[in-house]
Design a protein around this motif. Structure first.
Motif, PDB file in Angstrom:
ATOM      1  N   UNK A  58     -32.414 -30.240   1.575  1.00 33.53           N
ATOM      2  CA  UNK A  58     -31.672 -29.171   0.904  1.00 33.53           C
ATOM      3  C   UNK A  58     -30.195 -29.511   0.749  1.00 33.53           C
ATOM      4  N   UNK A  59     -29.671 -30.443   1.602  1.00 30.07           N
ATOM      5  CA  UNK A  59     -28.267 -30.827   1.476  1.00 30.07           C
ATOM      6  C   UNK A  59     -28.003 -31.479   0.127  1.00 30.07           C
ATOM      7  N   UNK A  60     -28.949 -32.284  -0.341  1.00 33.90           N
ATOM      8  CA  UNK A  60     -28.767 -32.965  -1.617  1.00 33.90           C
ATOM      9  C   UNK A  60     -28.833 -31.982  -2.781  1.00 33.90           C
ATOM     10  N   UNK A  61     -29.728 -31.016  -2.677  1.00 31.85           N
ATOM     11  CA  UNK A  61     -29.910 -30.049  -3.774  1.00 31.85           C
ATOM     12  C   UNK A  61     -28.690 -29.149  -3.922  1.00 31.85           C
ATOM     13  N   UNK A  62     -28.053 -28.790  -2.823  1.00 36.83           N
ATOM     14  CA  UNK A  62     -26.906 -27.899  -2.872  1.00 36.83           C
ATOM     15  C   UNK A  62     -27.240 -26.518  -2.331  1.00 36.83           C
ATOM     16  N   UNK A  63     -26.344 -25.574  -2.581  1.00 39.77           N
ATOM     17  CA  UNK A  63     -26.479 -24.227  -2.030  1.00 39.77           C
ATOM     18  C   UNK A  63     -26.718 -23.228  -3.167  1.00 39.77           C
ATOM     19  N   UNK A  64     -27.768 -22.379  -3.061  1.00 38.19           N
ATOM     20  CA  UNK A  64     -28.003 -21.386  -4.128  1.00 38.19           C
ATOM     21  C   UNK A  64     -27.025 -20.218  -4.018  1.00 38.19           C
ATOM     22  N   UNK A  65     -26.486 -19.813  -5.159  1.00 32.92           N
ATOM     23  CA  UNK A  65     -25.605 -18.641  -5.209  1.00 32.92           C
ATOM     24  C   UNK A  65     -26.064 -17.767  -6.372  1.00 32.92           C
ATOM     25  N   UNK A  66     -25.932 -16.456  -6.241  1.00 35.20           N
ATOM     26  CA  UNK A  66     -26.420 -15.575  -7.321  1.00 35.20           C
ATOM     27  C   UNK A  66     -25.501 -15.583  -8.542  1.00 35.20           C
ATOM     28  N   UNK A  67     -26.109 -15.630  -9.699  1.00 37.64           N
ATOM     29  CA  UNK A  67     -25.387 -15.419 -10.960  1.00 37.64           C
ATOM     30  C   UNK A  67     -25.760 -14.005 -11.410  1.00 37.64           C
ATOM     31  N   UNK A  68     -24.937 -13.018 -11.008  1.00 44.15           N
ATOM     32  CA  UNK A  68     -25.284 -11.614 -11.204  1.00 44.15           C
ATOM     33  C   UNK A  68     -25.346 -11.251 -12.689  1.00 44.15           C
ATOM     34  N   UNK A  69     -24.504 -11.940 -13.467  1.00 41.25           N
ATOM     35  CA  UNK A  69     -24.474 -11.604 -14.896  1.00 41.25           C
ATOM     36  C   UNK A  69     -25.800 -11.947 -15.582  1.00 41.25           C
ATOM     37  N   UNK A  70     -26.387 -13.077 -15.191  1.00 37.11           N
ATOM     38  CA  UNK A  70     -27.633 -13.505 -15.821  1.00 37.11           C
ATOM     39  C   UNK A  70     -28.856 -13.186 -14.970  1.00 37.11           C
TER      40      UNK A  70
END
Length: 342
Positions: A58-70
């Motif tokens: 998961x370190x390579x993929x990155x961190x998920x963050x919400x895109x509230x607008x979409x």
């Protein structure tokens, strides 16, 4: 191929931005990471060195963050990956110890290695990918590289030789006693460990570089002996320290080069190997016509094989090549000994 050959080929391959990922294979301690660092320095490129053994998928993929607008999640890329605004437009992404990474991490690296992207992250256009690892036969932590990944790389297997290593060692200020000892015992440049205890410290080009640094930190060889054993193993350390005691009692090298003195040194091989390395170090530090003439004058008192060794090692220095090539005494010596300096 030898280290210098591998560096030459890798440097040529990396000139192209479209080159596939290159995989460097070798036993531990041969100098894979040094090759990559040297090439990057010579080309004025950045290097991002990532030890995949220490990375989670998961370190390579990155961190998920919400895109509230979409109404969806986006992925923030990992900060340890190259970013053009921070790391420059050209560089090397170096994925070290890839064969030591668990299969789940290797699988996560597939997309980065093969497609130059992972998730929403894209490798900057001017960056190249180089991987490195040990072979399963090296008895380290290593997993079989999956064939789909291996088939999309250019593979370079690296071996070491004393002459190849000495070219690097003289240019990088490795202690002359280390070089002299390995001239004396070339089989100890690299010795694969056979027992569990030997795996703690064993001779490799990297561990002999450690010994060079240790010698510059300690006042006497006896004080350093146990630490040297921790670098290259007990057996090689005992032999090296005995050799180093001989090297401490050599004639004054500056008197030989500055005053033209020709002391009698006997015929013991350990003394002659130590003397040859000490002469080479001093002549390469300060080459000029007088010192070069005295160098040739003195080595002619040595057995012919040590004459050849001293000249060949001195001529690894570009500065010495310039001085010696204009020296009549060297031309005469080379003509007389042309059969042994080929």
């Amino acid at each position: 191929m030898l280290v210098n050959e591998a560096k030459k080929h890798l440097s040529i391959l990396l000139e192209s931005e479209s080159v596939p990922a290159v995989m460097l294979w070798s036993p531990p301690g041969i100098g894979k990471s040094s090759i990559v660092s040297q090439i990057a320095s010579e080309k004025n490129w950045a290097v991002k060195d990532i030890r995949l053994l220490l990375v989670n998928p998961v370190d390579l993929r990155g961190v998920p963050v919400p895109d509230r607008e979409k109404g969806r999640a986006r992925w923030l890329s990992a900060g340890f990956l190259p970013h053009e605004d921070e790391d420059g437009t050209q560089g090397i992404l170096f994925l070290d110890e890839i064969t030591a990474a668990p299969p789940s991490v290797q699988a996560a690296a597939y997309q980065l290695v093969l497609d130059r992207r992972i998730g929403e992250y894209r490798l900057p256009q001017g960056w190249r990918v180089v991987c490195a690892g040990n072979r399963i036969t090296d008895r380290g932590v290593a997993y079989v590289m999956p064939s789909p990944l291996a088939n999309r790389m250019i593979h370079i297997e690296i071996t070491c030789s004393l002459e190849d290593w000495k070219t690097w060692a003289w240019a990088n200020n490795v202690h002359p006693t280390v070089i002299a000892f390995l001239n004396f015992r070339p089989d100890l440049l690299y010795k694969f460990p056979q027992t569990a205890q030997e795996f703690r410290g064993f001779p490799t080009p990297r561990s002999w570089e450690f010994v060079s640094k240790i010698l510059k930190m300690y006042q006497s060889i006896d004080d350093a002996r146990e630490v040297i054993g921790g670098a290259v193993g007990e057996g090689p350390a005992v032999e090296f320290c005995a050799f180093a005691r001989v090297a401490e009692n050599l004639p004054d090298i500056e008197d030989i080069l500055e005053k033209g003195e020709t002391p009698v040194v006997g015929s013991a091989p350990d003394v002659l190997y130590a003397l040859s390395a000490a002469l080479v170090r001093k002549i390469t530090e300060k080459p000029n016509q007088k010192r070069a003439e005295n160098f040739i004058k003195f080595i002619e008192t040595l057995p012919v094989e040590f004459q050849a060794l001293s000249v060949k090692d001195a001529m690894k220095s570009p500065k010495c090549i310039g001085v010696f090539s204009r020296l009549p005494a060297y031309s005469e010596w080379a003509d007389k000994n042309k059969d042994i300096i080929i």
